[in-house]
Design a protein around this motif. Structure first.
Motif, mmCIF file in Angstrom:
data_model
loop_
_atom_site.group_PDB
_atom_site.id
_atom_site.type_symbol
_atom_site.label_atom_id
_atom_site.label_comp_id
_atom_site.label_asym_id
_atom_site.label_seq_id
_atom_site.Cartn_x
_atom_site.Cartn_y
_atom_site.Cartn_z
ATOM 1 N N GLU A 23 -14.164 -12.936 7.790
ATOM 2 C CA GLU A 23 -12.794 -13.440 7.942
ATOM 3 C C GLU A 23 -12.133 -13.629 6.584
ATOM 4 O O GLU A 23 -10.965 -13.286 6.398
ATOM 5 C CB GLU A 23 -12.796 -14.745 8.729
ATOM 6 N N LYS A 24 -12.882 -14.165 5.617
ATOM 7 C CA LYS A 24 -12.333 -14.378 4.270
ATOM 8 C C LYS A 24 -12.032 -13.035 3.604
ATOM 9 O O LYS A 24 -10.989 -12.877 2.964
ATOM 10 C CB LYS A 24 -13.318 -15.187 3.422
ATOM 11 N N ALA A 25 -12.925 -12.057 3.757
ATOM 12 C CA ALA A 25 -12.693 -10.728 3.183
ATOM 13 C C ALA A 25 -11.438 -10.097 3.791
ATOM 14 O O ALA A 25 -10.636 -9.489 3.079
ATOM 15 C CB ALA A 25 -13.907 -9.835 3.398
ATOM 16 N N ALA A 26 -11.258 -10.250 5.089
ATOM 17 C CA ALA A 26 -10.072 -9.708 5.760
ATOM 18 C C ALA A 26 -8.804 -10.401 5.259
ATOM 19 O O ALA A 26 -7.777 -9.748 5.027
ATOM 20 C CB ALA A 26 -10.205 -9.856 7.271
ATOM 21 N N GLU A 27 -8.869 -11.710 5.068
ATOM 22 C CA GLU A 27 -7.720 -12.462 4.563
ATOM 23 C C GLU A 27 -7.351 -11.989 3.154
ATOM 24 O O GLU A 27 -6.177 -11.762 2.854
ATOM 25 C CB GLU A 27 -8.054 -13.958 4.546
ATOM 26 N N PRO A 34 -8.341 -6.062 -1.886
ATOM 27 C CA PRO A 34 -9.363 -5.497 -0.998
ATOM 28 C C PRO A 34 -10.740 -6.085 -1.280
ATOM 29 O O PRO A 34 -11.188 -6.125 -2.429
ATOM 30 C CB PRO A 34 -9.325 -4.003 -1.299
ATOM 31 N N ALA A 35 -11.380 -6.578 -0.231
ATOM 32 C CA ALA A 35 -12.685 -7.226 -0.363
ATOM 33 C C ALA A 35 -13.599 -6.787 0.770
ATOM 34 O O ALA A 35 -13.143 -6.340 1.816
ATOM 35 C CB ALA A 35 -12.509 -8.740 -0.340
ATOM 36 N N THR A 36 -14.879 -6.931 0.534
ATOM 37 C CA THR A 36 -15.890 -6.606 1.529
ATOM 38 C C THR A 36 -17.017 -7.633 1.438
ATOM 39 O O THR A 36 -17.039 -8.455 0.530
ATOM 40 C CB THR A 36 -16.406 -5.162 1.327
ATOM 41 N N VAL A 37 -17.933 -7.563 2.380
ATOM 42 C CA VAL A 37 -19.050 -8.506 2.427
ATOM 43 C C VAL A 37 -20.349 -7.749 2.197
ATOM 44 O O VAL A 37 -20.559 -6.680 2.760
ATOM 45 C CB VAL A 37 -19.096 -9.230 3.795
ATOM 46 N N SER A 45 -27.537 -15.277 1.102
ATOM 47 C CA SER A 45 -26.110 -15.525 1.285
ATOM 48 C C SER A 45 -25.358 -14.227 1.542
ATOM 49 O O SER A 45 -25.769 -13.160 1.105
ATOM 50 C CB SER A 45 -25.512 -16.159 0.020
ATOM 51 N N PHE A 46 -24.232 -14.377 2.243
ATOM 52 C CA PHE A 46 -23.272 -13.292 2.360
ATOM 53 C C PHE A 46 -22.265 -13.494 1.236
ATOM 54 O O PHE A 46 -21.702 -14.583 1.101
ATOM 55 C CB PHE A 46 -22.563 -13.318 3.711
ATOM 56 N N LEU A 47 -22.048 -12.470 0.426
ATOM 57 C CA LEU A 47 -21.121 -12.557 -0.689
ATOM 58 C C LEU A 47 -19.865 -11.768 -0.376
ATOM 59 O O LEU A 47 -19.933 -10.656 0.147
ATOM 60 C CB LEU A 47 -21.758 -11.995 -1.962
ATOM 61 N N ILE A 48 -18.722 -12.351 -0.713
ATOM 62 C CA ILE A 48 -17.453 -11.651 -0.582
ATOM 63 C C ILE A 48 -17.151 -11.099 -1.977
ATOM 64 O O ILE A 48 -17.070 -11.867 -2.944
ATOM 65 C CB ILE A 48 -16.336 -12.589 -0.109
ATOM 66 N N VAL A 49 -17.045 -9.782 -2.073
ATOM 67 C CA VAL A 49 -16.848 -9.114 -3.362
ATOM 68 C C VAL A 49 -15.669 -8.163 -3.271
ATOM 69 O O VAL A 49 -15.297 -7.722 -2.178
ATOM 70 C CB VAL A 49 -18.123 -8.342 -3.793
#
Length: 54
Positions: A23-27, A34-37, A45-49
């Motif tokens: 959800e954070k990557a989409a936001e 542009p972000a991905t997980v 952990s899942f990282l948003i990068v």
């Protein structure tokens, strides 16, 4: 894992799994960053990068 900028982090043990990270990557993507997980097994952990340019 190679060094990358981390925009956010969600524990893999979160009750909703990777959803909060997705959800954070989409936001961020909607806001123009542009972000991905990705999963970081070293920190569990899942990282948003930032999404790599293709």
């Amino acid at each position: 894992m190679s060094a990358r900028e981390v925009l956010g982090r969600v524990s893999a043990g979160h009750p909703r799994g990777s959803w909060p990270a997705e959800e954070k990557a989409a936001e961020l993507t909607r806001q123009g960053q542009p972000a991905t997980v990705v999963m970081d097994p070293e920190t569990d952990s899942f990282l948003i990068v930032p999404k790599a340019a293709s």
